[in-house]
Motif scaffolding. Sequence first.
Motif, PDB file in Angstrom:
ATOM      1  N   HIS A  87       0.927  -1.410   0.000  1.00 52.41           N
ATOM      2  CA  HIS A  87      -0.017   0.020  -0.044  1.00 52.41           C
ATOM      3  C   HIS A  87       0.787   1.350   0.135  1.00 52.41           C
ATOM      4  O   HIS A  87       0.281   2.470   0.255  1.00 52.41           O
ATOM      5  CB  HIS A  87      -1.008   0.034   1.162  1.00 52.41           C
ATOM      6  N   VAL A  88       2.186   0.863  -0.389  1.00 47.39           N
ATOM      7  CA  VAL A  88       3.131   2.178  -0.532  1.00 47.39           C
ATOM      8  C   VAL A  88       3.689   2.356  -1.875  1.00 47.39           C
ATOM      9  O   VAL A  88       4.113   1.424  -2.228  1.00 47.39           O
ATOM     10  CB  VAL A  88       4.100   2.117   0.729  1.00 47.39           C
ATOM     11  N   GLY A  89       3.799   3.177  -2.330  1.00 46.41           N
ATOM     12  CA  GLY A  89       4.283   3.563  -3.819  1.00 46.41           C
ATOM     13  C   GLY A  89       5.487   4.554  -3.797  1.00 46.41           C
ATOM     14  O   GLY A  89       5.261   5.360  -2.836  1.00 46.41           O
ATOM     15  N   LEU A  90       6.414   4.669  -4.894  1.00 46.96           N
ATOM     16  CA  LEU A  90       7.485   5.551  -4.824  1.00 46.96           C
ATOM     17  C   LEU A  90       7.096   6.056  -6.206  1.00 46.96           C
ATOM     18  O   LEU A  90       7.134   5.788  -7.167  1.00 46.96           O
ATOM     19  CB  LEU A  90       8.609   4.755  -5.012  1.00 46.96           C
ATOM     20  N   TYR A  91       6.918   7.610  -6.058  1.00 50.29           N
ATOM     21  CA  TYR A  91       6.863   8.471  -7.091  1.00 50.29           C
ATOM     22  C   TYR A  91       8.237   8.925  -7.687  1.00 50.29           C
ATOM     23  O   TYR A  91       9.162   9.454  -6.905  1.00 50.29           O
ATOM     24  CB  TYR A  91       5.872   9.767  -7.032  1.00 50.29           C
ATOM     25  N   ILE A  92       8.414   8.561  -8.842  1.00 52.64           N
ATOM     26  CA  ILE A  92       9.588   8.837  -9.587  1.00 52.64           C
ATOM     27  C   ILE A  92       9.543   9.974 -10.933  1.00 52.64           C
ATOM     28  O   ILE A  92       9.127   9.479 -11.759  1.00 52.64           O
ATOM     29  CB  ILE A  92      10.520   7.784 -10.099  1.00 52.64           C
ATOM     30  N   PRO A  93       9.761  11.372 -10.615  1.00 50.80           N
ATOM     31  CA  PRO A  93       9.640  12.215 -11.596  1.00 50.80           C
ATOM     32  C   PRO A  93      10.513  11.916 -12.879  1.00 50.80           C
ATOM     33  O   PRO A  93      11.448  11.096 -12.576  1.00 50.80           O
ATOM     34  CB  PRO A  93       9.760  13.476 -11.051  1.00 50.80           C
ATOM     35  N   PRO A  94      10.287  12.694 -14.062  1.00 49.87           N
ATOM     36  CA  PRO A  94      11.435  12.588 -15.181  1.00 49.87           C
ATOM     37  C   PRO A  94      12.842  12.973 -14.586  1.00 49.87           C
ATOM     38  O   PRO A  94      12.897  13.634 -13.621  1.00 49.87           O
ATOM     39  CB  PRO A  94      10.811  13.407 -16.214  1.00 49.87           C
ATOM     40  N   ASN A  95      13.618  12.711 -15.066  1.00 52.69           N
ATOM     41  CA  ASN A  95      15.181  13.240 -15.343  1.00 52.69           C
ATOM     42  C   ASN A  95      15.720  12.661 -14.014  1.00 52.69           C
ATOM     43  O   ASN A  95      16.851  13.292 -13.525  1.00 52.69           O
ATOM     44  CB  ASN A  95      15.070  14.858 -15.287  1.00 52.69           C
TER      45      ASN A  95
END
Length: 136
Positions: A87-95
């Motif tokens: 129930h935990v995710g990791l957001y990875i933006p571009p670059n």
Amino acid sequence: MLTPHLIEFPKLGAPDIGYISVAEEGHLLPFVPKRVFWTYHTPEEIVRGRHAHYKTEQVLVALAGRIVVVIERPGGELLSFRLDSPHVGLYIPPNNWHSMHYSETAIQLTFASELYSEADYIRDYATFRKVWQAPA
């Protein structure tokens, strides 16, 4: 500039009946997914990822097992995240250069903001540093 961060999805249910977690458009995900994929049965000695994206944003979730994600930000800052809860995710933006290290039982679900395009990938680390790193 957006930074990598953890997202806690709702954990609805109870130990005696099980749980459900939900990600809906406009709620918790910072983009509308255009592609969803999963990885599994990755041998522990294999490191996946080792790339960055020009445009694609991602949210990674460890549905089972453990995933350690190491991110290098533009400018060289290093971040490490341990995903071991569904129930935990990791957001990875571009670059952001990222690599993933899996336990034997890991299953990774990925929500991606863009359809697959090889042109969106930076697969060569020297190119990533040249494109995204601040001048020394």
